[in-house]
Design a protein around this motif. Sequence first.
Motif, PDB file in Angstrom:
ATOM      1  N   TYR A 219       0.848  -1.200   0.000  1.00  0.00           N
ATOM      2  CA  TYR A 219       0.000   0.000   0.000  1.00  0.00           C
ATOM      3  C   TYR A 219       0.882   1.247   0.000  1.00  0.00           C
ATOM      4  O   TYR A 219       2.040   1.173   0.389  1.00  0.00           O
ATOM      5  N   PRO A 220       0.289   2.422  -0.373  1.00  0.00           N
ATOM      6  CA  PRO A 220       1.042   3.661  -0.145  1.00  0.00           C
ATOM      7  C   PRO A 220       0.969   3.984   1.359  1.00  0.00           C
ATOM      8  O   PRO A 220      -0.045   4.474   1.831  1.00  0.00           O
ATOM      9  N   GLY A 221       1.971   3.650   2.089  1.00  0.00           N
ATOM     10  CA  GLY A 221       1.936   3.803   3.554  1.00  0.00           C
ATOM     11  C   GLY A 221       2.831   4.915   4.035  1.00  0.00           C
ATOM     12  O   GLY A 221       3.307   5.750   3.267  1.00  0.00           O
ATOM     13  N   GLY A 222       3.071   4.931   5.341  1.00  0.00           N
ATOM     14  CA  GLY A 222       3.934   5.952   5.939  1.00  0.00           C
ATOM     15  C   GLY A 222       4.740   5.323   7.054  1.00  0.00           C
ATOM     16  O   GLY A 222       4.893   4.105   7.105  1.00  0.00           O
ATOM     17  N   ASN A 223       5.251   6.181   7.951  1.00  0.00           N
ATOM     18  CA  ASN A 223       6.000   5.668   9.083  1.00  0.00           C
ATOM     19  C   ASN A 223       5.328   6.143  10.364  1.00  0.00           C
ATOM     20  O   ASN A 223       5.306   7.334  10.648  1.00  0.00           O
ATOM     21  N   ALA A 224       4.749   5.222  11.098  1.00  0.00           N
ATOM     22  CA  ALA A 224       4.119   5.573  12.376  1.00  0.00           C
ATOM     23  C   ALA A 224       4.503   4.550  13.430  1.00  0.00           C
ATOM     24  O   ALA A 224       3.731   4.266  14.334  1.00  0.00           O
ATOM     25  N   LYS A 225       5.711   4.015  13.304  1.00  0.00           N
ATOM     26  CA  LYS A 225       6.109   2.927  14.213  1.00  0.00           C
ATOM     27  C   LYS A 225       6.489   3.455  15.589  1.00  0.00           C
ATOM     28  O   LYS A 225       7.082   4.530  15.706  1.00  0.00           O
ATOM     29  N   MET A 226       6.201   2.655  16.599  1.00  0.00           N
ATOM     30  CA  MET A 226       6.679   2.959  17.948  1.00  0.00           C
ATOM     31  C   MET A 226       8.100   2.403  18.075  1.00  0.00           C
ATOM     32  O   MET A 226       8.405   1.327  17.566  1.00  0.00           O
ATOM     33  N   SER A 227       8.968   3.139  18.788  1.00  0.00           N
ATOM     34  CA  SER A 227      10.348   2.666  18.953  1.00  0.00           C
ATOM     35  C   SER A 227      10.476   1.819  20.224  1.00  0.00           C
ATOM     36  O   SER A 227       9.599   1.836  21.090  1.00  0.00           O
ATOM     37  N   GLU A 228      11.594   1.129  20.350  1.00  0.00           N
ATOM     38  CA  GLU A 228      11.849   0.312  21.534  1.00  0.00           C
ATOM     39  C   GLU A 228      12.013   1.183  22.789  1.00  0.00           C
ATOM     40  O   GLU A 228      11.691   0.765  23.894  1.00  0.00           O
ATOM     41  N   LEU A 229      12.528   2.416  22.607  1.00  0.00           N
ATOM     42  CA  LEU A 229      12.693   3.326  23.758  1.00  0.00           C
ATOM     43  C   LEU A 229      11.334   3.688  24.342  1.00  0.00           C
ATOM     44  O   LEU A 229      11.143   3.716  25.558  1.00  0.00           O
ATOM     45  N   GLN A 230      10.389   3.954  23.449  1.00  0.00           N
ATOM     46  CA  GLN A 230       9.027   4.264  23.909  1.00  0.00           C
ATOM     47  C   GLN A 230       8.427   3.051  24.624  1.00  0.00           C
ATOM     48  O   GLN A 230       7.807   3.179  25.682  1.00  0.00           O
ATOM     49  N   ALA A 231       8.613   1.877  24.019  1.00  0.00           N
ATOM     50  CA  ALA A 231       8.027   0.661  24.606  1.00  0.00           C
ATOM     51  C   ALA A 231       8.629   0.367  25.972  1.00  0.00           C
ATOM     52  O   ALA A 231       7.927  -0.098  26.883  1.00  0.00           O
ATOM     53  N   ALA A 232       9.931   0.656  26.141  1.00  0.00           N
ATOM     54  CA  ALA A 232      10.573   0.421  27.448  1.00  0.00           C
ATOM     55  C   ALA A 232       9.872   1.254  28.515  1.00  0.00           C
ATOM     56  O   ALA A 232       9.554   0.751  29.605  1.00  0.00           O
ATOM     57  N   MET A 233       9.603   2.512  28.212  1.00  0.00           N
ATOM     58  CA  MET A 233       8.892   3.370  29.174  1.00  0.00           C
ATOM     59  C   MET A 233       7.501   2.784  29.443  1.00  0.00           C
ATOM     60  O   MET A 233       7.064   2.695  30.597  1.00  0.00           O
ATOM     61  N   GLY A 234       6.821   2.370  28.392  1.00  0.00           N
ATOM     62  CA  GLY A 234       5.471   1.827  28.553  1.00  0.00           C
ATOM     63  C   GLY A 234       5.461   0.588  29.446  1.00  0.00           C
ATOM     64  O   GLY A 234       4.616   0.447  30.329  1.00  0.00           O
ATOM     65  N   LEU A 235       6.419  -0.308  29.227  1.00  0.00           N
ATOM     66  CA  LEU A 235       6.471  -1.537  30.034  1.00  0.00           C
ATOM     67  C   LEU A 235       6.728  -1.205  31.506  1.00  0.00           C
ATOM     68  O   LEU A 235       6.153  -1.819  32.405  1.00  0.00           O
ATOM     69  N   ALA A 236       7.569  -0.204  31.732  1.00  0.00           N
ATOM     70  CA  ALA A 236       7.878   0.181  33.119  1.00  0.00           C
ATOM     71  C   ALA A 236       6.660   0.827  33.785  1.00  0.00           C
ATOM     72  O   ALA A 236       6.386   0.583  34.955  1.00  0.00           O
ATOM     73  N   VAL A 237       5.908   1.631  33.024  1.00  0.00           N
ATOM     74  CA  VAL A 237       4.725   2.301  33.599  1.00  0.00           C
ATOM     75  C   VAL A 237       3.594   1.292  33.810  1.00  0.00           C
ATOM     76  O   VAL A 237       2.878   1.349  34.807  1.00  0.00           O
ATOM     77  N   LEU A 238       3.474   0.341  32.868  1.00  0.00           N
ATOM     78  CA  LEU A 238       2.338  -0.589  32.893  1.00  0.00           C
ATOM     79  C   LEU A 238       2.231  -1.341  34.233  1.00  0.00           C
ATOM     80  O   LEU A 238       1.134  -1.600  34.723  1.00  0.00           O
ATOM     81  N   GLU A 239       3.400  -1.670  34.812  1.00  0.00           N
ATOM     82  CA  GLU A 239       3.376  -2.422  36.079  1.00  0.00           C
ATOM     83  C   GLU A 239       2.662  -1.644  37.178  1.00  0.00           C
ATOM     84  O   GLU A 239       2.138  -2.228  38.117  1.00  0.00           O
ATOM     85  N   ASP A 240       2.654  -0.324  37.070  1.00  0.00           N
ATOM     86  CA  ASP A 240       2.013   0.502  38.118  1.00  0.00           C
ATOM     87  C   ASP A 240       0.607   0.950  37.724  1.00  0.00           C
ATOM     88  O   ASP A 240      -0.021   1.701  38.477  1.00  0.00           O
ATOM     89  N   LEU A 241       0.141   0.528  36.554  1.00  0.00           N
ATOM     90  CA  LEU A 241      -1.132   1.060  36.060  1.00  0.00           C
ATOM     91  C   LEU A 241      -2.321   0.855  37.019  1.00  0.00           C
ATOM     92  O   LEU A 241      -3.106   1.783  37.225  1.00  0.00           O
ATOM     93  N   PRO A 242      -2.475  -0.323  37.632  1.00  0.00           N
ATOM     94  CA  PRO A 242      -3.601  -0.460  38.572  1.00  0.00           C
ATOM     95  C   PRO A 242      -3.543   0.588  39.688  1.00  0.00           C
ATOM     96  O   PRO A 242      -4.564   1.166  40.064  1.00  0.00           O
ATOM     97  N   ASP A 243      -2.335   0.856  40.215  1.00  0.00           N
ATOM     98  CA  ASP A 243      -2.205   1.869  41.288  1.00  0.00           C
ATOM     99  C   ASP A 243      -2.484   3.280  40.750  1.00  0.00           C
ATOM    100  O   ASP A 243      -3.071   4.108  41.442  1.00  0.00           O
ATOM    101  N   ILE A 244      -2.053   3.527  39.521  1.00  0.00           N
ATOM    102  CA  ILE A 244      -2.270   4.860  38.914  1.00  0.00           C
ATOM    103  C   ILE A 244      -3.777   5.101  38.777  1.00  0.00           C
ATOM    104  O   ILE A 244      -4.290   6.162  39.142  1.00  0.00           O
ATOM    105  N   LEU A 245      -4.480   4.095  38.260  1.00  0.00           N
ATOM    106  CA  LEU A 245      -5.939   4.232  38.071  1.00  0.00           C
ATOM    107  C   LEU A 245      -6.628   4.437  39.425  1.00  0.00           C
ATOM    108  O   LEU A 245      -7.524   5.279  39.554  1.00  0.00           O
ATOM    109  N   ALA A 246      -6.189   3.681  40.421  1.00  0.00           N
ATOM    110  CA  ALA A 246      -6.834   3.784  41.742  1.00  0.00           C
ATOM    111  C   ALA A 246      -6.624   5.172  42.333  1.00  0.00           C
ATOM    112  O   ALA A 246      -7.561   5.787  42.851  1.00  0.00           O
ATOM    113  N   ARG A 247      -5.394   5.690  42.256  1.00  0.00           N
ATOM    114  CA  ARG A 247      -5.107   6.989  42.866  1.00  0.00           C
ATOM    115  C   ARG A 247      -5.860   8.117  42.139  1.00  0.00           C
ATOM    116  O   ARG A 247      -6.403   9.027  42.761  1.00  0.00           O
ATOM    117  N   ARG A 248      -5.908   8.041  40.817  1.00  0.00           N
ATOM    118  CA  ARG A 248      -6.642   9.070  40.064  1.00  0.00           C
ATOM    119  C   ARG A 248      -8.129   9.034  40.437  1.00  0.00           C
ATOM    120  O   ARG A 248      -8.749  10.075  40.598  1.00  0.00           O
TER     121      ARG A 248
END
Length: 363
Positions: A219-248
């Motif tokens: 297809y005529p596509g583009g570039n919208a990929k997530m990088s590994e650096l972004q994913a590393a932050m996401g994986l680290a934040v995800l572990e705390d997500l239940p606590d984040i939701l509860a506190r908010r």
Amino acid sequence: MITVGSPYLPDRGRLWSYLERIYEVGQVSNNGPLVRELEERLKDFLGIDHMLLVANGTLALSVAVKTLNIAGEAVTTPFTFVATSAALSNVGVLPRYADIDPVTLNLDAASAEQALTEHTTALVPVHVYGNPCDVRALGELARRRGLAIVYDAAHALGVDQDGASLLRWGDAATLSFHATKLFHTGEGGGIVFREKEAEERARSLINFGMDQDSGTIRYPGGNAKMSELQAAMGLAVLEDLPDILARRGEILRVYETALQGWVEFPRWSPDATRNGAYAPILLEDQGARDRLWSALERADIHCRPYFYPALSTAPPYHAEQRFRNAEATAARVLCLPVYPGLGDHTVRFICETIKKELSSWAG
Ligand code: T4K
């Protein structure tokens, strides 16, 4: 200074343990192992089947629209962050506005139906502040008129409706993982698709339209990929997500209890959980909103009028028609600070400052 938002910063050691894997493997982008792991863990957490991670929430929406072959016009809400309309325009789709429900603040299905033209191919409603749209009425409208639905769910991560993720509604639902969001990857976004086929097409569209394994250009596509650096932050934040939701959630309850009778609140869906993405209050009119906003600024409490102005009045998207509910809401809304690092003492101080200011007007 009390800011309206503050990015959640996970434990440094945990973040570093994910970054270490980038050094070990030597892969920094192009659908690497951390992006794939984050995709799987988010799907598990949310209980959904088809998800694709992308570079940001604006591209998530543009890519979803392109994937579903939406063209011409899409009926959407003027009461949202500008990215919703920008994402449509960026892929050549004209945003056509309809009014919002004045109590849920989401796109009104009857108004959306009136806005349809022969060029409309989709509905693009927004779950504003994480409060679910009337997904049944909008779904029924789309079915009857042969339209696609893409929900801009940038605020809706972690919201369950009738016991399952709100993200399962629509042909696609798009997410923002910007630093200011309750779950984030610095910059980033995601698309939840109903159909596997759409997910596969989108996977190619975000990679220049190429097939990842064979390199075939599809297809005529583009570039919208997530990088590994972004994913590393996401994986680290995800572990705390239940606590984040509860506190908010806790902070929202403190605001609502303390400010009941002083200000108005949107009507939150009784069938859904709340993720505490935003803490909106509504004043009587723009004069009152601006006066309270200034008083809070003087006290070093920095709020934001998310989402002012209504996009139907903003020059690049200006519409001839007026949208009474959206424009009135945009003029009288103010979002209060909400993030896990906000202590109880500070939340109480914000409430007391609001009440003191509002009391002074009565005299
Ligand atoms: N659809 C909807 C409905 C959206 O609301 C959004 C984005 C999108 C689509 C598009 O998603 P993305 O392409 O952004 O992934 C923010 C965000 O940039 C934006 O993601 C968000 N919605 C929008 C509602 O708000 P600002 O203009 O409020 O950001 P800023 O820089 O003024 O920061 C807000 C607060 O956070 C301030 O108190 C400062 C603080 N902050 C911010 C950042 C970035 C920090 O302390 N550190 C930081 O690194 O736009």
